[in-house]
Design a protein around this motif. Structure first.
Motif, mmCIF file in Angstrom:
data_model
loop_
_atom_site.group_PDB
_atom_site.id
_atom_site.type_symbol
_atom_site.label_atom_id
_atom_site.label_comp_id
_atom_site.label_asym_id
_atom_site.label_seq_id
_atom_site.Cartn_x
_atom_site.Cartn_y
_atom_site.Cartn_z
ATOM 1 N N UNK A 21 0.821 -1.218 0.000
ATOM 2 C CA UNK A 21 0.000 0.000 0.000
ATOM 3 C C UNK A 21 0.851 1.262 0.000
ATOM 4 N N UNK A 22 2.075 1.176 0.488
ATOM 5 C CA UNK A 22 2.935 2.360 0.557
ATOM 6 C C UNK A 22 3.592 2.686 -0.782
ATOM 7 N N UNK A 23 3.416 1.816 -1.776
ATOM 8 C CA UNK A 23 4.004 2.098 -3.089
ATOM 9 C C UNK A 23 3.312 3.295 -3.730
ATOM 10 N N UNK A 24 4.044 4.085 -4.496
ATOM 11 C CA UNK A 24 3.425 5.244 -5.161
ATOM 12 C C UNK A 24 2.527 4.790 -6.310
ATOM 13 N N UNK A 25 1.648 5.664 -6.770
ATOM 14 C CA UNK A 25 0.800 5.325 -7.928
ATOM 15 C C UNK A 25 1.642 4.983 -9.149
ATOM 16 N N UNK B 35 -3.086 4.767 -6.592
ATOM 17 C CA UNK B 35 -2.288 4.224 -5.509
ATOM 18 C C UNK B 35 -2.643 2.778 -5.201
ATOM 19 N N UNK B 36 -2.002 2.226 -4.164
ATOM 20 C CA UNK B 36 -2.152 0.812 -3.819
ATOM 21 C C UNK B 36 -2.795 0.609 -2.445
ATOM 22 N N UNK B 37 -3.439 1.655 -1.922
ATOM 23 C CA UNK B 37 -3.912 1.600 -0.546
ATOM 24 C C UNK B 37 -4.922 0.478 -0.312
ATOM 25 N N UNK B 38 -5.687 0.097 -1.322
ATOM 26 C CA UNK B 38 -6.725 -0.909 -1.106
ATOM 27 C C UNK B 38 -6.166 -2.313 -0.903
ATOM 28 N N UNK C 104 -14.300 8.749 -0.969
ATOM 29 C CA UNK C 104 -14.199 7.291 -1.018
ATOM 30 C C UNK C 104 -12.875 6.882 -0.415
ATOM 31 N N UNK C 105 -12.686 5.570 -0.274
ATOM 32 C CA UNK C 105 -11.465 5.078 0.350
ATOM 33 C C UNK C 105 -11.613 4.963 1.851
ATOM 34 N N UNK D 221 -9.971 9.810 -0.679
ATOM 35 C CA UNK D 221 -10.011 10.503 -1.968
ATOM 36 C C UNK D 221 -11.285 11.345 -1.983
ATOM 37 N N UNK D 222 -11.124 12.644 -2.176
ATOM 38 C CA UNK D 222 -12.251 13.571 -2.025
ATOM 39 C C UNK D 222 -12.437 14.371 -3.304
ATOM 40 N N UNK D 223 -13.698 14.490 -3.743
ATOM 41 C CA UNK D 223 -14.075 15.307 -4.898
ATOM 42 C C UNK D 223 -14.987 16.432 -4.421
ATOM 43 N N UNK D 224 -14.634 17.661 -4.772
ATOM 44 C CA UNK D 224 -15.426 18.834 -4.408
ATOM 45 C C UNK D 224 -15.775 19.593 -5.686
ATOM 46 N N UNK D 225 -17.076 19.793 -5.961
ATOM 47 C CA UNK D 225 -17.541 20.605 -7.084
ATOM 48 C C UNK D 225 -18.122 21.894 -6.520
ATOM 49 N N UNK D 226 -17.554 23.045 -6.936
ATOM 50 C CA UNK D 226 -18.021 24.321 -6.400
ATOM 51 C C UNK D 226 -18.333 25.291 -7.529
#
Length: 312
Positions: free
Chosen positions: A75-79, A86-89, A248-249, A255-260
């Motif tokens: 999981x610590x590997x970079x994307x 990424x590999x967090x899952x 999510x995550x 991982x966050x998505x913000x639409x403004x």
């Protein structure tokens, strides 16, 4: 529409964050294996099902530590090209394996209980050594659970905090086993079988929690609610309205998505400033909640122009 994508390293993590987590897991693994074999050997020698069941439960904790070590390393590997997010899952896949192993252990203990009910095996033989091993392992479990919980909070690691909760469950399991040995000494040998069933229930409960938590992440259950995210962002300067907020995550790598919506005359340079403000605000709020941000994506759309807005 302008899209600003912000790549965020996890806020508040020390430079050697992964190494610190690995160190905690290795120490916990060594102690869990020592505790497990102590319980299994003494339990088999005494013919005590509850002690053997507790020992195998501790052994599964050791297996869980190994799975956590492997998952944390991956999981610590970079994307990369195959895993752009990424590999967090991989941590969640490791948790699923742990949950399945716990269920297998519970089934093995149930089979032993059934065999005892049909007269197979003998009456448990409780000795001072048996009691001493249980008290010693109980002390180790308390120390390990406290150590993991403290380090999990310091490192902001949901993995360590979850493992600490699992180790804490061992404390209650061992307490129930100690209680059963007391009844055996009083001549109520059937309490050993009953205590083994209690251990099975606790193992299944732990497995359910592990599987539920890991499964929730894999099906994109939101770690933070839309209302919570909107409340963090809506009062920032130059944010006209929050159109949509998603996450999510896991809570410690969200991982966050913000639409403004912003003022229709907002320039690219001004939008960059808004992005920085949103990033700083969300990261701080998540950090205050005990989590961390892996990535934030901010989407912009112009608000409908009005006479008052154009006059500004």
């Amino acid at each position: 529409m302008v899209l600003n994508r912000v790549e965020c390293n996890t806020t508040g993590y020390p430079v050697n964050h992964t190494n610190d987590i690995q160190r905690v897991l290795v120490i916990t693994l060594i102690l869990n294996i020592a505790v497990a074999f102590g319980k299994i050997v003494v339990g088999m020698a005494a013919g005590a099902l509850a002690i053997v069941a507790d020992g195998f439960h501790s052994l599964m904790d050791g297996a869980g530590n190994i799975a956590a070590l492997v998952a944390n390393a991956i999981a610590s590997r970079p994307p990369d090209d195959d895993h752009p997010y990424g590999h967090h899952r991989f941590e969640n896949i490791g948790a699923l394996v742990i949950g399945v192993l716990l269920l297998v252990t519970a089934w093995e203990v149930v089979q032993s209980v059934v065999a005892r009910l049909f007269g197979e095996g003998g009456t448990p033989q409780i000795t001072p050594l048996t009691i001493g091993v249980l008290v010693g392992t109980l002390a180790v479990n308390i120390v390990v659970s406290t150590y993991q919980r403290r380090e999990g909070r310091r490192l902001r690691s949901q993995l360590l905090l979850a493992d600490a909760e699992n180790t804490r469950a061992d404390v209650y399991v061992t307490l129930s086993v100690l209680g059963s040995t007391g009844f055996v000494l009083l001549g109520a040998a059937w309490m050993d079988t009953l205590a083994a069933l209690v251990v099975v229930g606790l193992i299944v409960r732990a497995a359910w929690r592990v599987l539920g938590s890991a499964g929730g992440v894999l099906v994109d259950t939101a770690p933070y609610s839309p209302d919570q995210l909107q409340a963090w962002v809506c009062d920032l300067p130059d944010v006209h309205r929050v159109v949509r907020a998603r996450s999510r995550g896991t809570a410690d790598a969200a991982h966050i998505d913000i639409d403004v919506q912003v003022h229709p005359t907002t320039t690219i340079a001004q939008a960059e400033n808004v992005t920085g403000a949103i990033r700083a605000q969300v990261e701080q709020c998540v950090y205050d909640c005990g989590g961390n941000v892996a990535e934030i994506e901010v989407h912009y759309s112009p608000a409908r122009a009005t006479a008052e807005m154009l006059a500004v």
